[in-house]
Write a protein that holds these residues in place. Structure first.
Motif, short mmCIF file in Angstrom:
data_model
loop_
_atom_site.label_atom_id
_atom_site.label_comp_id
_atom_site.label_asym_id
_atom_site.label_seq_id
_atom_site.Cartn_x
_atom_site.Cartn_y
_atom_site.Cartn_z
N ALA A 1 -34.17 1.06 93.08
CA ALA A 1 -34.30 1.80 94.04
C ALA A 1 -32.71 2.59 94.20
O ALA A 1 -31.74 1.99 94.04
CB ALA A 1 -34.28 1.00 95.45
N GLU B 1 -33.38 9.52 98.38
CA GLU B 1 -33.47 8.27 97.96
C GLU B 1 -34.67 8.45 96.86
O GLU B 1 -35.55 9.35 96.80
CB GLU B 1 -34.42 7.67 99.11
CG GLU B 1 -33.57 7.18 100.16
CD GLU B 1 -32.17 6.56 99.92
OE1 GLU B 1 -32.42 5.42 99.24
OE2 GLU B 1 -31.30 6.88 100.47
N ASN C 1 -37.26 6.09 94.62
CA ASN C 1 -37.67 4.74 94.39
C ASN C 1 -39.08 4.78 94.27
O ASN C 1 -39.96 5.25 95.11
CB ASN C 1 -37.52 4.17 95.69
CG ASN C 1 -38.03 2.46 95.79
OD1 ASN C 1 -38.06 2.15 94.71
ND2 ASN C 1 -37.77 1.83 97.05
#
Length: 67
Positions: free
Chosen positions: A12, A30, A32
């Motif tokens: 992640a 982000e 992930n």
């Protein structure tokens, strides 16, 4: 900051677009999951296609199953 990646692992991560000519300049995203490939993963901006700087990465535990 430099992140060290283990080959063939999932993470992640947080990445930042540093391309001043892009609308995403300075924004953080982000990612992930992020696959480390041979230990040198890359994240590209979806608008300008330029590489983004990976700021942080956390090894996913447990690792996702490969199909």
């Amino acid at each position: 900051m430099s992140v060290t990646f283990e080959p063939a692992k999932w993470y992640a991560a947080t990445a930042r677009d540093n391309n001043e000519a892009c609308e995403n300049a300075g924004r953080e995203f982000e990612v992930n999951p992020l696959y480390s490939n041979g230990g040198t993963p890359q994240v590209e901006c979806g608008l300008c296609g330029q590489p983004m700087e990976i700021l942080t990465a956390t090894l996913l535990e447990p690792q996702p199953e490969m199909p």
